[in-house]
Scaffold this motif. Structure first.
Motif, PDB file in Angstrom:
ATOM      1  N   VAL A   1       0.849  -1.193   0.000  1.00  0.00           N
ATOM      2  CA  VAL A   1       0.000   0.000   0.000  1.00  0.00           C
ATOM      3  C   VAL A   1       0.886   1.245   0.000  1.00  0.00           C
ATOM      4  N   ALA A   2       0.568   2.177  -0.876  1.00  0.00           N
ATOM      5  CA  ALA A   2       1.339   3.417  -0.992  1.00  0.00           C
ATOM      6  C   ALA A   2       1.125   4.293   0.244  1.00  0.00           C
ATOM      7  N   PRO A   3       2.093   5.157   0.582  1.00  0.00           N
ATOM      8  CA  PRO A   3       1.866   6.131   1.657  1.00  0.00           C
ATOM      9  C   PRO A   3       0.588   6.925   1.391  1.00  0.00           C
ATOM     10  N   ASN A   4      -0.217   7.087   2.424  1.00  0.00           N
ATOM     11  CA  ASN A   4      -1.523   7.757   2.346  1.00  0.00           C
ATOM     12  C   ASN A   4      -2.559   6.940   1.579  1.00  0.00           C
ATOM     13  N   GLY A   5      -2.213   5.686   1.214  1.00  0.00           N
ATOM     14  CA  GLY A   5      -3.181   4.801   0.574  1.00  0.00           C
ATOM     15  C   GLY A   5      -4.229   4.341   1.566  1.00  0.00           C
ATOM     16  N   ARG A   6      -5.330   3.837   1.049  1.00  0.00           N
ATOM     17  CA  ARG A   6      -6.451   3.403   1.892  1.00  0.00           C
ATOM     18  C   ARG A   6      -6.665   1.897   1.745  1.00  0.00           C
ATOM     19  N   ILE A   7      -7.188   1.291   2.806  1.00  0.00           N
ATOM     20  CA  ILE A   7      -7.609  -0.107   2.741  1.00  0.00           C
ATOM     21  C   ILE A   7      -8.970  -0.227   3.400  1.00  0.00           C
ATOM     22  N   ILE A   8      -9.779  -1.117   2.869  1.00  0.00           N
ATOM     23  CA  ILE A   8     -11.091  -1.429   3.437  1.00  0.00           C
ATOM     24  C   ILE A   8     -11.093  -2.915   3.745  1.00  0.00           C
ATOM     25  N   LEU A   9     -11.288  -3.255   5.015  1.00  0.00           N
ATOM     26  CA  LEU A   9     -11.225  -4.633   5.471  1.00  0.00           C
ATOM     27  C   LEU A   9     -12.572  -5.054   6.042  1.00  0.00           C
ATOM     28  N   SER A  10     -12.974  -6.300   5.736  1.00  0.00           N
ATOM     29  CA  SER A  10     -14.175  -6.840   6.363  1.00  0.00           C
ATOM     30  C   SER A  10     -14.082  -8.361   6.354  1.00  0.00           C
ATOM     31  N   GLY A  11     -15.217  -9.002   6.692  1.00  0.00           N
ATOM     32  CA  GLY A  11     -15.202 -10.438   6.931  1.00  0.00           C
ATOM     33  C   GLY A  11     -14.845 -10.734   8.381  1.00  0.00           C
ATOM     34  N   ILE A  12     -14.970  -9.736   9.243  1.00  0.00           N
ATOM     35  CA  ILE A  12     -14.599  -9.868  10.655  1.00  0.00           C
ATOM     36  C   ILE A  12     -15.802  -9.547  11.545  1.00  0.00           C
ATOM     37  N   LEU A  13     -15.923 -10.309  12.619  1.00  0.00           N
ATOM     38  CA  LEU A  13     -16.978 -10.065  13.583  1.00  0.00           C
ATOM     39  C   LEU A  13     -16.687  -8.805  14.387  1.00  0.00           C
ATOM     40  N   THR A  14     -17.731  -8.222  14.944  1.00  0.00           N
ATOM     41  CA  THR A  14     -17.539  -7.021  15.760  1.00  0.00           C
ATOM     42  C   THR A  14     -16.609  -7.308  16.937  1.00  0.00           C
ATOM     43  N   THR A  15     -16.622  -8.549  17.431  1.00  0.00           N
ATOM     44  CA  THR A  15     -15.755  -8.916  18.548  1.00  0.00           C
ATOM     45  C   THR A  15     -14.296  -9.069  18.120  1.00  0.00           C
ATOM     46  N   GLN A  16     -14.035  -9.116  16.808  1.00  0.00           N
ATOM     47  CA  GLN A  16     -12.674  -9.292  16.301  1.00  0.00           C
ATOM     48  C   GLN A  16     -12.088  -8.000  15.744  1.00  0.00           C
ATOM     49  N   ALA A  17     -12.915  -6.981  15.581  1.00  0.00           N
ATOM     50  CA  ALA A  17     -12.503  -5.765  14.871  1.00  0.00           C
ATOM     51  C   ALA A  17     -11.351  -5.052  15.571  1.00  0.00           C
ATOM     52  N   ASP A  18     -11.396  -4.953  16.904  1.00  0.00           N
ATOM     53  CA  ASP A  18     -10.334  -4.250  17.618  1.00  0.00           C
ATOM     54  C   ASP A  18      -8.989  -4.938  17.430  1.00  0.00           C
ATOM     55  N   GLU A  19      -8.992  -6.271  17.441  1.00  0.00           N
ATOM     56  CA  GLU A  19      -7.739  -7.012  17.263  1.00  0.00           C
ATOM     57  C   GLU A  19      -7.156  -6.770  15.879  1.00  0.00           C
ATOM     58  N   VAL A  20      -7.997  -6.806  14.846  1.00  0.00           N
ATOM     59  CA  VAL A  20      -7.514  -6.574  13.487  1.00  0.00           C
ATOM     60  C   VAL A  20      -6.982  -5.152  13.346  1.00  0.00           C
ATOM     61  N   ALA A  21      -7.716  -4.175  13.887  1.00  0.00           N
ATOM     62  CA  ALA A  21      -7.267  -2.780  13.812  1.00  0.00           C
ATOM     63  C   ALA A  21      -5.941  -2.592  14.526  1.00  0.00           C
ATOM     64  N   GLU A  22      -5.741  -3.272  15.647  1.00  0.00           N
ATOM     65  CA  GLU A  22      -4.489  -3.158  16.401  1.00  0.00           C
ATOM     66  C   GLU A  22      -3.318  -3.732  15.604  1.00  0.00           C
ATOM     67  N   VAL A  23      -3.542  -4.883  14.965  1.00  0.00           N
ATOM     68  CA  VAL A  23      -2.491  -5.499  14.147  1.00  0.00           C
ATOM     69  C   VAL A  23      -2.087  -4.563  13.008  1.00  0.00           C
ATOM     70  N   TYR A  24      -3.068  -3.958  12.354  1.00  0.00           N
ATOM     71  CA  TYR A  24      -2.766  -3.049  11.248  1.00  0.00           C
ATOM     72  C   TYR A  24      -2.158  -1.738  11.750  1.00  0.00           C
TER      73      TYR A  24
END
Length: 290
Positions: free
Chosen positions: A242-265
């Motif tokens: 991903v380029a600097p200032n690029g965007r990503i849209i992630l899904s396929g994750i439960l609401t209970t898993q979202a914080d963990e995925v966001a932390e990893v990224y």
């Protein structure tokens, strides 16, 4: 044709895959097997085995015991025209400017929308699942905000509904990849049906593992509607692709898993711009810090 199903749960992917492989040696032989993660954070996996005649329940019980699985639940399914059933159940979906529909609802497309035709026989990824709908709405918001990506890729594209939506929003060629060859063929057929041949290129690849995907990096926008663990595994590659200032849209994750995925990224240099929860599922919109 009557179909019999045998379903069980087992702990861990390796055990599930070993059990599914062992079931293929049963007599009568199954016509198919499937292994699916139960997305509740428990690391439990479902093993499904499918037969066109009554299965050997003693053999199934022995295999379940050997592999540490729950006893198989065997059911006989009635004969159903599933395509006709899905057509009755799937109504058009509105997500931002997008209107996702099957051919049976082509006469219901309103004025002023971006219509995407996904046939009912290809129901997964039609936009009816909250993960797909959340990604479509996130794409629409990016366009409203004036974001102008030049290089876009959809990882784990399924029916390519997200890749096609991106191609409708921006005048660029979008790459779409999936690890499953059948999904890639389905995606390519959908691209042609929606008049986007040449605008969306469909590739068979695991993650970014294709020469064309590597050659076109870095990306201004990456879409990935898959599952929690594959998203976590992809995080280091995302940081490279991903380029600097690029965007990503992630899904396929439960609401209970979202914080963990966001932390990893976040640890890979991405900032969370927005989280949208639809039912039990979350869509994350993130930016790569420059």
């Amino acid at each position: 044709m009557t179909t019999f199903t045998a379903l069980t749960h087992v702990q861990g992917r390796q055990a599930a895959e070993a059990l599914a492989e062992a079931c293929e040696d049963l007599d009568p032989e199954p016509v198919g097997t499937g292994v699916f993660e139960i997305e509740d954070g428990s690391n439990r996996w479902e093993v499904g085995v499918y037969f066109t005649e009554a299965p050997d329940e003693i053999g199934l019980a022995l295999l379940a015991a050997v592999h540490g699985a729950n006893p198989f639940a065997v059911s006989e399914l009635p004969e159903v025209d599933w395509v006709a059933h899905v057509r009755r159940e799937l109504t058009p979906v509105r997500a931002g400017r997008f209107f996702v529909h099957g051919s049976h609802d082509a006469d219901k497309v309103p004025e002023g929308v971006e219509a995407l035709w996904i046939e009912a026989a290809m129901a997964f990824g039609t936009g009816h699942h909250d993960t797909t709908k959340g990604c479509l709405e996130a794409l629409d918001r990016l366009a409203v905000q004036g974001f102008q990506p030049h290089r876009i890729v959809d990882i784990g594209c399924g029916t390519a509904v997200l890749a096609m939506a991106a191609a409708r929003l921006w005048p660029v060629t979008v790459l779409a990849s999936d690890i499953d060859a059948v999904a890639v063929d389905t995606a390519a057929a959908n691209v042609i049906a929606n008049g986007l041949d040449g605008r969306v290129i469909c590739l068979e690849a695991a993650g970014f593992g294709h020469q064309m995907l590597e050659d076109n990096a870095p990306y201004d926008l990456v879409l990935a509607n898959i599952l929690k663990q594959p998203l976590i595994d992809l995080a280091p590659q995302m940081a490279q692709m991903v380029a600097p200032n690029g965007r990503i849209i992630l899904s396929g994750i439960l609401t209970t898993q979202a914080d963990e995925v966001a932390e990893v990224y976040g640890a890979q240099g991405f900032s969370l711009d927005r989280r949208d929860d639809l039912g039990d599922w979350s869509a994350l919109s993130l930016s790569r810090r420059s």
